[in-house]
Write a protein that holds these residues in place. Structure first.
Motif, PDB file in Angstrom:
ATOM      1  N   TYR A   1      23.006 110.914  30.329  1.00 16.11           N
ATOM      2  CA  TYR A   1      22.674 109.544  30.713  1.00 16.11           C
ATOM      3  C   TYR A   1      21.216 109.304  30.371  1.00 16.11           C
ATOM      4  CZ  TYR A   1      22.366 105.271  33.515  1.00 16.11           C
ATOM      5  OH  TYR A   1      22.185 103.972  33.925  1.00 16.11           O
TER       6      TYR A   1
ATOM      7  N   PHE B   1      24.480 108.961  40.403  1.00 11.99           N
ATOM      8  CA  PHE B   1      24.621 110.305  39.853  1.00 11.99           C
ATOM      9  C   PHE B   1      25.428 111.228  40.764  1.00 11.99           C
ATOM     10  CE2 PHE B   1      22.782 114.482  40.764  1.00 11.99           C
ATOM     11  CZ  PHE B   1      23.263 115.185  39.685  1.00 11.99           C
TER      12      PHE B   1
ATOM     13  N   TYR C   1      20.036 113.548  32.959  1.00  8.70           N
ATOM     14  CA  TYR C   1      20.046 112.172  33.463  1.00  8.70           C
ATOM     15  C   TYR C   1      18.602 111.688  33.465  1.00  8.70           C
ATOM     16  CZ  TYR C   1      20.782 108.231  36.699  1.00  8.70           C
ATOM     17  OH  TYR C   1      20.830 106.991  37.287  1.00  8.70           O
TER      18      TYR C   1
ATOM     19  N   ASN D   1      26.900 113.897  38.214  1.00  2.14           N
ATOM     20  CA  ASN D   1      27.184 113.215  36.940  1.00  2.14           C
ATOM     21  C   ASN D   1      28.183 112.074  37.085  1.00  2.14           C
ATOM     22  OD1 ASN D   1      25.447 114.882  35.530  1.00  2.14           O
ATOM     23  ND2 ASN D   1      27.057 116.314  34.944  1.00  2.14           N
TER      24      ASN D   1
ATOM     25  N   ASN E   1      16.450 108.015  33.731  1.00  2.86           N
ATOM     26  CA  ASN E   1      16.488 106.566  33.935  1.00  2.86           C
ATOM     27  C   ASN E   1      15.099 106.068  34.308  1.00  2.86           C
ATOM     28  OD1 ASN E   1      16.994 103.902  34.604  1.00  2.86           O
ATOM     29  ND2 ASN E   1      18.839 104.343  35.776  1.00  2.86           N
TER      30      ASN E   1
ATOM     31  N   TYR F   1      17.605 115.789  36.366  1.00  2.00           N
ATOM     32  CA  TYR F   1      17.966 114.436  36.744  1.00  2.00           C
ATOM     33  C   TYR F   1      16.717 113.715  37.255  1.00  2.00           C
ATOM     34  CZ  TYR F   1      22.431 116.846  36.692  1.00  2.00           C
ATOM     35  OH  TYR F   1      23.503 117.610  36.322  1.00  2.00           O
TER      36      TYR F   1
ATOM     37  N   GLN G   1      15.198 109.791  38.079  1.00  5.58           N
ATOM     38  CA  GLN G   1      15.447 108.360  38.255  1.00  5.58           C
ATOM     39  C   GLN G   1      14.182 107.713  38.814  1.00  5.58           C
ATOM     40  OE1 GLN G   1      16.072 105.259  38.209  1.00  5.58           O
ATOM     41  NE2 GLN G   1      18.224 105.088  38.823  1.00  5.58           N
TER      42      GLN G   1
END
Length: 785
Positions: free
Chosen positions: A391, A88, A368, A58, A370, A347, A349
């Motif tokens: 995020y 991250f 998270y 994080n 993205n 998470y 990405q």
């Protein structure tokens, strides 16, 4: 000062080699927050090597160590080396050899500081006794690695270190006491870190090596930066006997070919294949593993579509951003509907990969997310919201609709309650939120008080910001530029706001008092009026852009006497002066633009004494007086003013020879920070513009000699060529032409005429007629190009 505890390692009785290791877990929830740890090393009990390892999630931290007697307000004696880093997660280490501890006993201070986000971190201290040396069995396996991966004559640091380790007879060169390598109490390697430098002389193993898997206690293998040249099936089969291997880092390791399920070893918890030359699609074994927790695939050339996810997948983190082939994003495809079933995935990405389509339901535990810089389109989804997402970034897509109607707009009330062991309060959840550069429209929804960062720039959002944002105590970054916001800024801004960017809206009124910690403020291209902000908040800014508004009054001393200001732009307003201009002091200022105002007075010599002032634009004001005091303050040692524009003022006198010391006439290149935006203002890299004033006197002889260096750059015969622009004419300027008959009187030589002709420079003859300097009669232009 309060010190954190690290088990037996932080006891006042001192560190002891009898302690194998100490560990702790904690979190840093505020920007710049730091935790300190205190270690006592006794001279009589210092026969060990000390390793510190910090891992974060994080966010990122910065770790440093202060030796005994060193002031804590100074730079650390040792800063951590980075093993793994992303936006991250991160991993860093510090190793202090036994010799250092023996010769410098006393109190050691370790700092872990928040560098980005709200990092949760684990810190571990390992003590390797001086009596622990590399086991004979491991030496044999290292020799196998040398034979397989270090070609004859290899001079790489890694191969040299391995060769020394095999032959080591003392702790000084023993591998168990080197850098990030870790051994157990019997000298068996547990963490083997052999990071290379991406050169051809690094570890080269097209067939890999059985020596790695033969290390009996190996739990971590890091070959980042090697030049392996192997494919994943070969590596996976060679490592299959390593049944305790949990971490495998092959980042930037010269890998090629396609992904293979052979590399998903049953014991693996982390696999990094970032920055290689891997191609092909992603097999389902990568998104549906039964033991793997963290998977890094970024910076390759993988193709889509993404495979399905599953409810029983162990995967918690998938980073696969920046997939490119032939300069174009290569992954493509859309998010699979099965993503919602991946209950353990927290998470994700996938930015800059060419994803298309819309966004469906996401796993409830996502923290998270993205997917920025893709081609996602359609409305923001109306499916159940992301619960407790710390995020969330969907910037630079083509999403449409009104954010207030979508549960994806952050609301603290939508977050599920966090368990009591959470290291940060529930109000911080859904704290980093970015929907910039989409096609969103409609009124601005309510802003939850738990936000840390909010960016909805480059949309068509309407409405007003809240009148009072003092309750938004966590908000440090608010970016809303290029929208259709109206009304004033909040009378009370968030108390801990660091960055505010609301340029290119329709905001009006006065700018309120700024928080003391604010560093970045951009309110350009609005309808603000009244005085510029003053006081401690304004004095703390390093970036301030007030351009293209209706501000009146004077530039306050908060800017003319700022210790930290780097960029100041107040152009295109109605300002009429500068407070304390004669005491101007901005030791780190790079850019100053006060053009297009009504500022009167003189160009103070103090400006010439600002050591980093590269961009000076004072044009289109009511400045009077002459340039001599400013020119006299310039020196050859301190080159300022790569861009110097005082055109369209009321300056008198001649162009003093001291102006030749401006950086505009230096042959050294000029580098402006990326945020300077000089390319968009139409300025070349170097400018000398004194046009349209009331200057008179002799033509400045230094112009020809100072610009001779440009001839060697093979400039074209056009004004502003060679990234240089010179303008000295126009208005009431009258600069008398030099004599051309006698070279002893500094007559212009033919090549000088050629050079100045490219800038459209002119002078005035005795008959009062202004002549553009051009090529001497009968001389071809190409002779001097």
């Amino acid at each position: 000062m309060d010190f954190q505890q690290l088990g037996d390692c932080t006891k006042d009785t001192g560190l002891s080699p009898a302690v194998d290791f100490c560990s702790t877990q904690s979190a840093l929830t505020k920007p710049g927050q730091a935790h300190w740890y205190r270690f006592n090393v006794l001279e009589a009990n210092s026969a060990f090597t000390l390793h510190f390892l910090v891992r974060t999630q994080n966010g990122r931290v910065r770790m440093g160590l202060w030796f005994p007697g060193q002031a804590m307000d100074s730079e650390p004696s040792v800063s951590a080396d980075v093993l793994l880093s992303s936006s991250f997660a991160q991993e860093q280490y510090i190793t202090i050899p036994a010799q250092q501890l023996f010769h410098s006993p006393g109190i050691y201070m370790l700092q872990v500081m928040n560098e980005y986000g709200a990092p949760q971190y684990s810190l571990r201290a390992d003590l390797t006794p001086s009596t622990t040396l590399l086991a004979a069995e491991d030496r044999k396996h290292l020799q196998t690695i040398i034979n397989d991966c270090c070609p004859n004559g290899s001079f790489s640091m890694v191969c040299h270190m391995l060769t020394q380790a095999v032959a080591a007879e003392s702790m000084d060169t023993d591998l168990c006491h080197q850098s990030a390598v870790q051994c157990d109490s019997k000298g068996h390697i547990t963490d083997l870190v052999l990071q290379g430098a991406n050169s051809e002389s690094d570890l080269t193993c097209p067939k890999f090596s059985a020596g790695f898997a033969a290390l009996p206690k190996l739990t971590r293998l890091d070959l980042a930066g090697a030049n392996l040249g192997a494919d994943l099936p070969t590596i996976g089969k060679a490592l299959a006997p390593a049944t305790q291997l949990k971490w495998l880092v092959l980042r930037t390791a010269g890998l090629q070919g396609e992904l293979s399920c052979d590399i998903i070893l049953p014991s693996l918890q982390l696999l990094s294949l970032t920055r290689n030359r891997l191609t092909g699609s992603i097999p389902e074994c990568f998104t549906q593993p039964k033991g793997l927790l963290h998977l890094y695939l970024s910076d390759n050339a993988l193709s889509g579509p993404l495979p399905d996810f599953s409810a029983d997948s162990s995967l918690q983190l998938l980073f696969a951003r920046d997939q490119f082939r032939d300069g174009k994003p290569s992954l493509g495809g859309s998010l699979p509907a099965s993503l919602a079933a991946a209950k353990n995935l927290q998470y994700l990405q996938l930015s800059n990969t060419g994803l298309t389509g819309g966004i469906g339901e996401l796993p409830a535990g996502m923290k998270y997310f993205n997917l920025s810089a893709n081609a996602l389109d359609g409305p923001l989804p109306a499916t159940p919201p992301i619960h407790c997402c710390a995020y969330f970034n969907l910037s630079a897509n083509a999403l449409e609709g009104r954010p207030g109607r979508s549960p994806y707009w952050p609301r603290t009330s939508t977050c599920l309650p966090m368990p009591s062991r959470a290291p940060y309060p529930p109000s911080l959840l859904a704290s980093y939120f970015n929907l910039s550069a989409n096609a969103l429209e409609g009124p601005l929804p309510a802003l939850p008080t738990g936000l840390v960062s909010l960016d909805f720039s480059l949309n068509s959002i309407l409405g007003r910001l809240p009148d009072d944002m003092s309750a938004h105590a966590h908000l440090v970054d608010l970016q809303a530029f290029a929208n259709k916001l109206q009304g004033p800024l909040p009378a009370k801004l968030p108390p801990n706001l660091v960055q505010l960017a609301v340029a290119a809206n329709e905001l009006d009124g006065e700018v309120p008092a700024l928080p003391r910690g604010m560093k970045y403020l951009s309110v350009a291209q609005n309808k603000f009026e009244g005085a510029l902000p003053d006081g401690p908040g304004a004095a703390g800014l390093w970036f301030a852009d007030f351009s293209s508004n209706k501000f009146t009054g004077k530039i306050p001393s908060a800017f003319s006497q700022s210790e930290g200001l780097v960029y100041l732009n107040v152009s295109r307003n109605q300002l009429d002066g500068i407070e304390a201009a004669g005491a101007w002091s901005t030791p780190v200022l790079v850019t100053l633009d006060i053009s297009n105002n009504n500022i009167a007075g003189h160009i103070v010599p103090e400006l010439a004494q600002q050591p980093f002032l590269a961009y000076i634009n004072l044009s289109s004001n009511k400045l009077a007086g002459n340039l001599k005091p400013f020119a006299a303050a310039l020196t050859a040692d301190t080159r300022i003013g790569a861009v110097f524009d005082v055109s369209d003022n009321q300056l008198t006198g001649d162009i003093s020879e001291g102006m030749m010391y401006l950086a505009a006439f230096s042959t050294a290149p000029t580098a402006f920070p990326s945020w300077n935006e000089l390319d968009t203002t139409g300025y070349p890299v170097k400018v000398f513009n004194v046009a349209r004033n009331n200057l008179d006197g002799p033509f400045p002889s230094f112009l020809s000699t100072a610009l001779v260096g440009l001839v060697a750059q093979h400039c074209s015969d056009t004004p502003g060529s060679c990234n240089m622009y010179v303008a000295i004419n126009g208005g009431n300027n009258k600069l008398y032409c030099p004599a051309k008959a006698d070279p002893a009187t500094k007559a212009l030589l033919p090549e000088d005429y050629s050079l100045l002709a490219r800038q459209n420079v002119g002078c005035v003859a005795k008959d009062g007629v202004t002549y553009e300097i051009s090529m001497p009669h009968g001389v071809a232009a190409e002779t001097y190009s």
